[in-house]
Design a protein around this motif. Structure first.
Motif, mmCIF file in Angstrom:
data_model
loop_
_atom_site.group_PDB
_atom_site.id
_atom_site.type_symbol
_atom_site.label_atom_id
_atom_site.label_comp_id
_atom_site.label_asym_id
_atom_site.label_seq_id
_atom_site.Cartn_x
_atom_site.Cartn_y
_atom_site.Cartn_z
ATOM 1 N N GLN A 164 0.850 -1.217 -0.060
ATOM 2 C CA GLN A 164 -0.018 -0.030 -0.020
ATOM 3 C C GLN A 164 1.050 1.314 0.010
ATOM 4 O O GLN A 164 0.272 2.438 -0.282
ATOM 5 N N ARG A 165 2.071 1.146 0.564
ATOM 6 C CA ARG A 165 2.894 2.354 0.574
ATOM 7 C C ARG A 165 3.480 2.781 -0.638
ATOM 8 O O ARG A 165 4.919 2.440 -0.786
ATOM 9 N N ILE A 166 2.900 3.351 -1.600
ATOM 10 C CA ILE A 166 3.507 3.462 -2.862
ATOM 11 C C ILE A 166 3.858 5.205 -2.867
ATOM 12 O O ILE A 166 2.865 5.919 -2.812
ATOM 13 N N LEU A 167 4.949 5.423 -3.356
ATOM 14 C CA LEU A 167 5.401 6.715 -3.320
ATOM 15 C C LEU A 167 5.266 7.382 -4.858
ATOM 16 O O LEU A 167 5.182 8.516 -4.947
ATOM 17 N N LEU A 168 5.463 6.494 -5.625
ATOM 18 C CA LEU A 168 5.473 7.126 -7.062
ATOM 19 C C LEU A 168 4.922 5.975 -8.057
ATOM 20 O O LEU A 168 5.262 5.041 -7.979
ATOM 21 N N LEU A 169 4.074 6.084 -9.021
ATOM 22 C CA LEU A 169 3.646 5.171 -9.923
ATOM 23 C C LEU A 169 3.748 5.772 -11.337
ATOM 24 O O LEU A 169 3.269 6.885 -11.792
ATOM 25 N N SER A 170 4.364 4.915 -12.284
ATOM 26 C CA SER A 170 4.565 5.330 -13.777
ATOM 27 C C SER A 170 4.040 4.069 -14.427
ATOM 28 O O SER A 170 4.822 3.002 -14.513
ATOM 29 N N LYS A 171 2.948 4.398 -15.362
ATOM 30 C CA LYS A 171 2.513 3.494 -16.396
ATOM 31 C C LYS A 171 2.573 3.727 -17.649
ATOM 32 O O LYS A 171 2.560 5.200 -17.876
ATOM 33 N N ILE A 172 2.771 2.977 -18.793
ATOM 34 C CA ILE A 172 3.056 3.582 -20.133
ATOM 35 C C ILE A 172 1.853 4.072 -20.654
ATOM 36 O O ILE A 172 0.768 3.642 -20.440
ATOM 37 N N GLY A 173 1.717 5.345 -21.161
ATOM 38 C CA GLY A 173 0.818 6.041 -21.728
ATOM 39 C C GLY A 173 -0.103 6.701 -20.672
ATOM 40 O O GLY A 173 -0.802 7.391 -20.959
ATOM 41 N N GLU A 174 0.609 6.712 -19.448
ATOM 42 C CA GLU A 174 -0.052 7.663 -18.390
ATOM 43 C C GLU A 174 0.671 8.476 -17.804
ATOM 44 O O GLU A 174 2.055 8.416 -18.002
ATOM 45 N N LYS A 175 0.141 9.553 -17.094
ATOM 46 C CA LYS A 175 0.729 10.447 -16.404
ATOM 47 C C LYS A 175 1.501 9.787 -15.130
ATOM 48 O O LYS A 175 0.979 9.076 -14.574
ATOM 49 N N ILE A 176 2.694 10.363 -14.679
ATOM 50 C CA ILE A 176 3.166 9.880 -13.616
ATOM 51 C C ILE A 176 2.592 10.519 -12.352
ATOM 52 O O ILE A 176 2.070 11.449 -12.224
ATOM 53 N N LYS A 177 2.457 9.587 -11.259
ATOM 54 C CA LYS A 177 1.413 9.698 -10.164
ATOM 55 C C LYS A 177 2.478 9.804 -8.979
ATOM 56 O O LYS A 177 3.371 9.005 -8.606
ATOM 57 N N ILE A 178 2.544 11.049 -8.364
ATOM 58 C CA ILE A 178 3.431 11.143 -7.138
ATOM 59 C C ILE A 178 2.695 11.384 -6.050
ATOM 60 O O ILE A 178 1.636 12.212 -5.904
ATOM 61 N N GLY A 179 2.628 10.667 -4.832
ATOM 62 C CA GLY A 179 2.073 10.716 -3.460
ATOM 63 C C GLY A 179 2.567 11.893 -2.947
ATOM 64 O O GLY A 179 3.896 12.122 -2.801
ATOM 65 N N GLN A 180 1.846 12.222 -1.878
ATOM 66 C CA GLN A 180 2.404 13.197 -0.666
ATOM 67 C C GLN A 180 2.011 12.608 0.775
ATOM 68 O O GLN A 180 0.894 13.379 1.058
ATOM 69 N N PRO A 181 2.568 11.898 1.331
ATOM 70 C CA PRO A 181 3.734 10.989 0.735
ATOM 71 C C PRO A 181 3.495 9.925 0.141
ATOM 72 O O PRO A 181 4.112 9.290 -0.850
ATOM 73 N N PHE A 182 2.307 9.222 0.071
ATOM 74 C CA PHE A 182 1.924 8.115 -0.420
ATOM 75 C C PHE A 182 0.571 8.279 -1.329
ATOM 76 O O PHE A 182 -0.218 9.089 -1.188
ATOM 77 N N LEU A 183 0.353 7.104 -2.120
ATOM 78 C CA LEU A 183 -0.554 7.244 -3.335
ATOM 79 C C LEU A 183 -1.725 6.628 -2.523
ATOM 80 O O LEU A 183 -1.611 5.581 -2.023
ATOM 81 N N ASN A 184 -3.146 7.233 -2.454
ATOM 82 C CA ASN A 184 -4.106 6.819 -1.978
ATOM 83 C C ASN A 184 -4.946 5.851 -2.937
ATOM 84 O O ASN A 184 -4.936 6.016 -4.317
ATOM 85 N N GLY A 185 -5.517 4.567 -2.592
ATOM 86 C CA GLY A 185 -6.387 3.835 -3.307
ATOM 87 C C GLY A 185 -5.716 3.022 -4.186
ATOM 88 O O GLY A 185 -6.286 2.439 -5.311
ATOM 89 N N ILE A 186 -4.472 2.806 -4.119
ATOM 90 C CA ILE A 186 -3.414 2.085 -5.248
ATOM 91 C C ILE A 186 -2.588 0.828 -4.450
ATOM 92 O O ILE A 186 -2.131 1.285 -3.468
ATOM 93 N N SER A 187 -2.839 -0.155 -4.919
ATOM 94 C CA SER A 187 -1.787 -1.168 -4.380
ATOM 95 C C SER A 187 -1.105 -1.960 -5.193
ATOM 96 O O SER A 187 -1.587 -2.126 -6.600
ATOM 97 N N ILE A 188 -0.234 -2.610 -4.959
ATOM 98 C CA ILE A 188 0.727 -3.316 -5.767
ATOM 99 C C ILE A 188 0.795 -5.021 -5.447
ATOM 100 O O ILE A 188 0.994 -5.039 -3.831
ATOM 101 N N ASN A 189 0.482 -5.740 -6.118
ATOM 102 C CA ASN A 189 0.297 -7.169 -5.563
ATOM 103 C C ASN A 189 1.631 -7.875 -5.641
ATOM 104 O O ASN A 189 2.424 -7.891 -6.509
ATOM 105 N N ALA A 190 1.949 -8.735 -4.499
ATOM 106 C CA ALA A 190 3.346 -9.296 -4.723
ATOM 107 C C ALA A 190 3.102 -10.668 -3.832
ATOM 108 O O ALA A 190 2.260 -11.008 -3.181
#
Length: 104
Positions: free
Chosen positions: A38-64
């Motif tokens: 859940q603690r994502i500081l920055l997210l960049s996807k192909i064809g999308e604008k870079i999202k920068i959290g302050q300090p973290f992004l809300n509502g986005i998670s990465i599965n591992a």
């Protein structure tokens, strides 16, 4: 340009990409278990604008998936005081966890 994210996990900030393996300080989670980061500081996807959290992004998670727990290679610490006949040799092996990033 590839898809990547900067996450905060186990006290470290990592640049992660999908379908890659990473190792961090030990996380107390069972092997084979899926986790959502859940603690994502920055997210960049192909064809999308870079999202920068302050300090973290809300509502986005990465599965591992947790792959294994293991010990890092031994680090030798050798201390010596000249002319005192004092020598101390110690070793340390850090506990690590390896995981695979599935998707964003």
């Amino acid at each position: 340009m590839t898809t990547y994210a900067i996450i905060d996990i186990a006290g470290k900030q990592l640049w992660v990409e999908p379908k890659r393996y990473y190792s961090v300080n030990k996380i107390n989670v069972e092997i084979g278990k899926k986790i959502a980061l859940q603690r994502i500081l920055l997210l960049s996807k192909i064809g999308e604008k870079i999202k920068i959290g302050q300090p973290f992004l809300n509502g986005i998670s990465i599965n591992a998936i947790i792959l294994r727990h293991f010990l890092a290679p031994k680090v030798i610490v050798y201390k010596m005081q000249p002319k005192k006949k004092t020598r101390r040799k110690r070793g340390h092996r850090q506990h690590l966890t390896s995981f695979l990033i599935n998707d964003f």
